[in-house]
Design an enzyme around this catalytic site. Sequence first.
Site: not given
Ligand code: TGC
Ligand code: FAD
Length: 391
Positions: A251, A247, A145, A169-170, A371, A97
Amino acid sequence: MSAPRTSPFPDFYDINDLLTEEQRLIVSSVREFVTRQFAPVINRCYMEETFPIDKIKSIGAMGLLGGNLKGYGLAGMDAISYGLVMKELERCDSGLRSFASVQGALVMYPIHEYGSEEQKSYWLPRLGSGEAIGCFGLTESYGGSDPGAMTTTAVLKGDKWILNGSKMWITNGSLAQIAIVWAKTPDGIRGFLVPTNAKGFSAKKMTGKLSLRASVTSELYFDNIELEKSAMLPKSTGGLKCPLSCLTQARYGIAWGVLGAAEACFDEAVNYVKDRVVFGKPLAAKQIVQMKLATIASRLTQAQLLALRLGQLKESGKLHHSHVSIAKQNNVQFALETARTCRDMLGGNGIMIEYQAMRHMCNLETVYTYEGTNDIHLLIVGSEITGIQAF
Ligand code: TGC
Ligand code: FAD
């Protein structure tokens, strides 16, 4: 008066009845396809830490890559059908997936949404068919994060962008021909299409993962990569809003996908406890075992209904990203706890690769973290409730 219950477990509330004929057909054909193509090889891939890359074109041919996107020869399926596809893929393995999520939601979606016509017409048919593989580089090493703290930069020098930095982690990083890389420019965070054969690009597969082993995860390095001006996604303005919108798509697929992993574990455990005799009776005849199964069935039904309503909200254009956060957080936590309980019901056998519960359980540890971690989604919902960001 009670009507006879027609729906078999794990569809306790006959959710199947709420699907269209076409959606039911998608479920049966994807299940048959995954059972034939991927189920026979998944344990080997998991043990060897590889992804069955030779089978990707067959997923493309089924229309499952970016299957919810319209035009460019893509399937254009509705949101619920797309969710059901993710569920069937993850019933086999979260790595499968993940492959489809990254390709469709994190690579094809940003090109479809923020790309130029030239970028779309070149890449979307190739990515949709599986002829090309993409990856999505947002996360960096110090704290995934908080992607806004990224240090990867792109600066214009003459008529070229110069890209420097790294990502960690890509998913699919060392399999990809094209990387969507998010970088800081003087004009804010923008997305770039980076060919992985560009001079200065390198990818290193991360080994030693104890989770999501049937998926390739890599580090990416960008050393003064020269990119054409046209490599930027022209509509990717607005800071983090664009990458965050991608995202949201991924998600959404996860909220559905993990139901497949949970259902697979549940099915396996139900069959096991009916057969396994301990203290002279099948385990299924013990109250504590029935309590575990009933609790899973109840929570599974809630998670299924949550995903279905999420799909309706998406289809009607009423979806807010906090809806997706509730579903991702709830359904992943449920699936992870379910996989663990099912593993427990299998006793010692539950730790063996011949059974799926432990593989799903280990995979779901990653899904809990990527995610947006479980905590981050709770904080997103918390900020919607209170109006105060507590990140
Ligand atoms: P923040 O100030 O909350 O938002 C900035 C602007 O963006 C809008 N927004 C969104 N829009 C669409 N979708 C979302 N999920 C959105 N979240 C926020 C928001 O409304 C705002 O818009 P505007 O018009 O007011 O400017 O932004 P922030 O910098 O404070 O970030 C908040 C936070 C912590 C929630 C965000 O950075 C976050 O979601 N962090 C987690 C990072 C994450 O999920 N990384 C994933 C990497 S990719 C991955 O893991 C792939 S895994 C492989 C697979 O999917 O299978
Ligand atoms: P951290 O951000 O360091 O978090 C560590 C801990 O601290 C967690 O428990 C978290 O919940 C907690 N924490 C963080 N911030 C806060 C806060 N403000 N308050 C309280 N607690 C907090 N990324 C991509 O861009 N592309 C990809 O394709 C991709 N694929 C991935 C595949 C795998 C197998 C894995 C493991 C990760 C992948 N990621 C990818 C990255 C993934 O999105 C990150 O691992 C994730 O966003 C968490 O970041 P981190 O690992 O640095 O943990």
